[in-house]
Design a protein around this motif. Structure first.
Motif, PDB file in Angstrom:
ATOM      1  N   UNK A 125      -9.023 -15.484   6.065  1.00 14.11           N
ATOM      2  CA  UNK A 125      -9.236 -14.313   6.347  1.00 14.11           C
ATOM      3  C   UNK A 125      -8.625 -13.434   5.835  1.00 14.11           C
ATOM      4  N   UNK A 126      -8.417 -12.165   6.116  1.00 15.08           N
ATOM      5  CA  UNK A 126      -8.178 -10.279   5.379  1.00 15.08           C
ATOM      6  C   UNK A 126      -7.025 -10.340   5.861  1.00 15.08           C
ATOM      7  N   UNK A 127      -5.838  -9.426   6.270  1.00 14.32           N
ATOM      8  CA  UNK A 127      -4.825  -8.719   7.313  1.00 14.32           C
ATOM      9  C   UNK A 127      -4.112  -8.250   6.784  1.00 14.32           C
ATOM     10  N   UNK A 128      -4.039  -7.235   6.919  1.00 18.17           N
ATOM     11  CA  UNK A 128      -2.798  -5.848   6.599  1.00 18.17           C
ATOM     12  C   UNK A 128      -1.859  -5.848   7.213  1.00 18.17           C
ATOM     13  N   UNK A 129      -0.476  -5.861   6.363  1.00 22.32           N
ATOM     14  CA  UNK A 129       0.383  -5.425   7.147  1.00 22.32           C
ATOM     15  C   UNK A 129       0.690  -4.475   7.558  1.00 22.32           C
ATOM     16  N   UNK A 130       0.121  -2.997   7.381  1.00 20.77           N
ATOM     17  CA  UNK A 130       0.185  -2.129   7.421  1.00 20.77           C
ATOM     18  C   UNK A 130      -0.136  -1.424   9.103  1.00 20.77           C
ATOM     19  N   UNK A 156      -3.293  -7.742   2.723  1.00 20.52           N
ATOM     20  CA  UNK A 156      -3.197  -6.670   2.088  1.00 20.52           C
ATOM     21  C   UNK A 156      -1.216  -5.761   2.141  1.00 20.52           C
ATOM     22  N   UNK A 157      -1.594  -4.997   2.102  1.00 24.28           N
ATOM     23  CA  UNK A 157       0.002  -3.623   2.328  1.00 24.28           C
ATOM     24  C   UNK A 157       0.893  -4.589   2.800  1.00 24.28           C
ATOM     25  N   UNK A 158       1.665  -5.518   1.910  1.00 27.56           N
ATOM     26  CA  UNK A 158       2.139  -7.014   2.316  1.00 27.56           C
ATOM     27  C   UNK A 158       4.083  -6.562   2.245  1.00 27.56           C
ATOM     28  N   UNK A 159       4.230  -5.161   1.603  1.00 27.88           N
ATOM     29  CA  UNK A 159       5.664  -4.669   2.096  1.00 27.88           C
ATOM     30  C   UNK A 159       5.805  -3.582   1.303  1.00 27.88           C
ATOM     31  N   UNK A 160       6.195  -2.650   1.645  1.00 33.85           N
ATOM     32  CA  UNK A 160       7.018  -1.380   1.784  1.00 33.85           C
ATOM     33  C   UNK A 160       8.374  -0.838   2.110  1.00 33.85           C
ATOM     34  N   UNK A 161       8.762  -0.201   1.155  1.00 38.86           N
ATOM     35  CA  UNK A 161      10.369   0.711   1.972  1.00 38.86           C
ATOM     36  C   UNK A 161      10.166   0.762   3.144  1.00 38.86           C
ATOM     37  N   UNK A 162       9.079   1.450   4.136  1.00 40.89           N
ATOM     38  CA  UNK A 162       9.058   1.182   5.641  1.00 40.89           C
ATOM     39  C   UNK A 162       9.181   0.028   6.406  1.00 40.89           C
ATOM     40  N   UNK A 163       8.621  -0.612   5.810  1.00 40.85           N
ATOM     41  CA  UNK A 163       8.678  -2.312   7.011  1.00 40.85           C
ATOM     42  C   UNK A 163       8.711  -3.173   6.172  1.00 40.85           C
ATOM     43  N   UNK A 164      10.357  -3.178   4.669  1.00 44.27           N
ATOM     44  CA  UNK A 164      10.365  -4.692   4.086  1.00 44.27           C
ATOM     45  C   UNK A 164      10.656  -5.350   4.991  1.00 44.27           C
ATOM     46  N   UNK A 165      10.423  -5.715   6.546  1.00 43.71           N
ATOM     47  CA  UNK A 165      10.972  -6.969   7.125  1.00 43.71           C
ATOM     48  C   UNK A 165      10.089  -7.624   7.561  1.00 43.71           C
ATOM     49  N   UNK A 166       8.544  -6.909   7.665  1.00 41.61           N
ATOM     50  CA  UNK A 166       7.346  -7.679   8.395  1.00 41.61           C
ATOM     51  C   UNK A 166       7.008  -8.608   7.860  1.00 41.61           C
ATOM     52  N   UNK A 167       7.123  -9.078   5.952  1.00 45.48           N
ATOM     53  CA  UNK A 167       6.167 -10.392   5.653  1.00 45.48           C
ATOM     54  C   UNK A 167       6.541 -10.873   5.763  1.00 45.48           C
ATOM     55  N   UNK A 168       8.456 -10.758   5.626  1.00 49.26           N
ATOM     56  CA  UNK A 168       9.409 -12.145   6.163  1.00 49.26           C
ATOM     57  C   UNK A 168       9.119 -12.933   7.134  1.00 49.26           C
ATOM     58  N   UNK A 169       8.875 -11.987   8.417  1.00 50.31           N
ATOM     59  CA  UNK A 169       8.966 -12.467   9.703  1.00 50.31           C
ATOM     60  C   UNK A 169       6.657 -12.825  10.066  1.00 50.31           C
ATOM     61  N   UNK A 211       5.454  -5.820  -3.263  1.00 49.92           N
ATOM     62  CA  UNK A 211       4.994  -4.831  -3.109  1.00 49.92           C
ATOM     63  C   UNK A 211       3.953  -4.559  -3.098  1.00 49.92           C
ATOM     64  N   UNK A 212       4.009  -2.858  -2.135  1.00 56.95           N
ATOM     65  CA  UNK A 212       2.302  -2.082  -2.049  1.00 56.95           C
ATOM     66  C   UNK A 212       1.632  -3.199  -3.016  1.00 56.95           C
ATOM     67  N   UNK A 213       1.232  -2.565  -4.563  1.00 56.67           N
ATOM     68  CA  UNK A 213       0.448  -2.967  -4.980  1.00 56.67           C
ATOM     69  C   UNK A 213       0.653  -4.660  -5.413  1.00 56.67           C
ATOM     70  N   UNK A 214       0.978  -5.174  -3.986  1.00 61.57           N
ATOM     71  CA  UNK A 214       0.916  -6.831  -4.439  1.00 61.57           C
ATOM     72  C   UNK A 214      -0.073  -7.528  -3.376  1.00 61.57           C
ATOM     73  N   UNK A 215      -0.777  -8.133  -4.157  1.00 61.25           N
ATOM     74  CA  UNK A 215      -1.457  -9.802  -2.486  1.00 61.25           C
ATOM     75  C   UNK A 215      -1.137 -10.525  -3.196  1.00 61.25           C
ATOM     76  N   UNK A 216      -0.679 -10.887  -1.233  1.00 62.95           N
ATOM     77  CA  UNK A 216      -0.614 -12.220  -1.041  1.00 62.95           C
ATOM     78  C   UNK A 216      -0.836 -13.088  -0.891  1.00 62.95           C
TER      79      UNK A 216
END
Length: 238
Positions: A125-130, A156-169, A211-216
């Motif tokens: 599945x695909x999930x955007x973290x935005x 998608x959109x895994x990590x940005x300056x505005x939401x640095x902790x979402x990916x870790x969570x 960062x935002x140019x990454x896919x995880x």
């Protein structure tokens, strides 16, 4: 009579664009798109009229593309596939009697998967973290259910300056359902200049490298690492 092509230009390199996408752009008199994406196809659009805007102006771009397509052949572009976090849905919601054709492209998860090996060989599945369009609580719920269902997960959109902790969570949510040895692939700038590919595990995952140019891409319970490849078996008997 005009026409509007909604074109997925792929991960960003001209060599990874489909022939149908190139043909649509070549046929078009006017190209509409986000400024950064326009720059990725400059070689294809020399001499064409271009309408471009910055970020968060998607509605304006779609309105303009539909307006122009009433008597011209127009392409509005998205990176990856236009129907996956792209412009296709918005165009189709807004269209009236305009002629619209959606041209598929190689989406980021597929491009990243090819760089990693074959991590998407089974259900995924695909999930955007935005959270610009989706509440974060709903995103976390989807991550939890995908983890519980043992899906391979592409962020998608895994990590940005505005939401640095979402990916870790979200990684921590997944760790409740997966072994710490579960493979995780990180691909930055997939199939374009500056590409970086790395494979790690849930336990050793370092979100600061993303960062935002990454896919995880996070493997399921059967995904394994072989050499420098990440493989999710389909289940064939060997």
């Amino acid at each position: 009579m005009g026409k509007l092509y909604v074109v997925g230009i792929g991960p960003g390199g001209l060599n990874d664009m489909t022939l149908k996408a190139k043909k649509a752009i070549e046929e078009s008199e006017i190209i509409v798109g986000y400024t950064k994406y326009i720059s990725m196809i400059e070689e294809l659009i020399l001499g064409k009229e271009v309408f471009q805007t910055g970020m968060k102006q998607e509605v304006d771009r779609c309105k303009k593309a539909l307006e122009l397509s009433q008597n011209k052949v127009v392409s509005i572009i998205s990176t990856g596939d236009a129907g996956i976090y792209g412009m296709a849905g918005l165009i189709l919601e807004m269209k009236k009697d305009e002629i619209v054709e959606v041209i598929p492209g190689v989406t980021s998860s597929i491009a990243a998967a090819a760089c990693l090996g074959s991590p998407l060989m089974h259900d995924n599945c695909l999930i955007s973290l935005s959270d610009l369009m989706t509440p974060y609580n709903l995103i976390k719920k989807r991550v939890l259910l995908a983890a519980e269902g043992d899906f391979v997960i592409s962020f998608y959109n895994p990590r940005s300056k505005g939401r640095p902790n979402y990916l870790r969570e979200c990684i921590d949510i997944i760790r409740e359902y997966r072994e710490d040895t579960t493979p995780v692939g990180i691909v930055k700038n997939a199939m374009r200049q500056g590409e970086e590919v790395s494979i790690t595990t849930l336990q050793n995952f370092d979100e600061t490298k993303v960062d935002m140019m990454s896919m995880v891409i996070i493997g399921n319970s059967n995904t394994f690492i072989k050499g420098n490849m990440m493989i999710t078996p389909r289940g064939y008997k060997l």
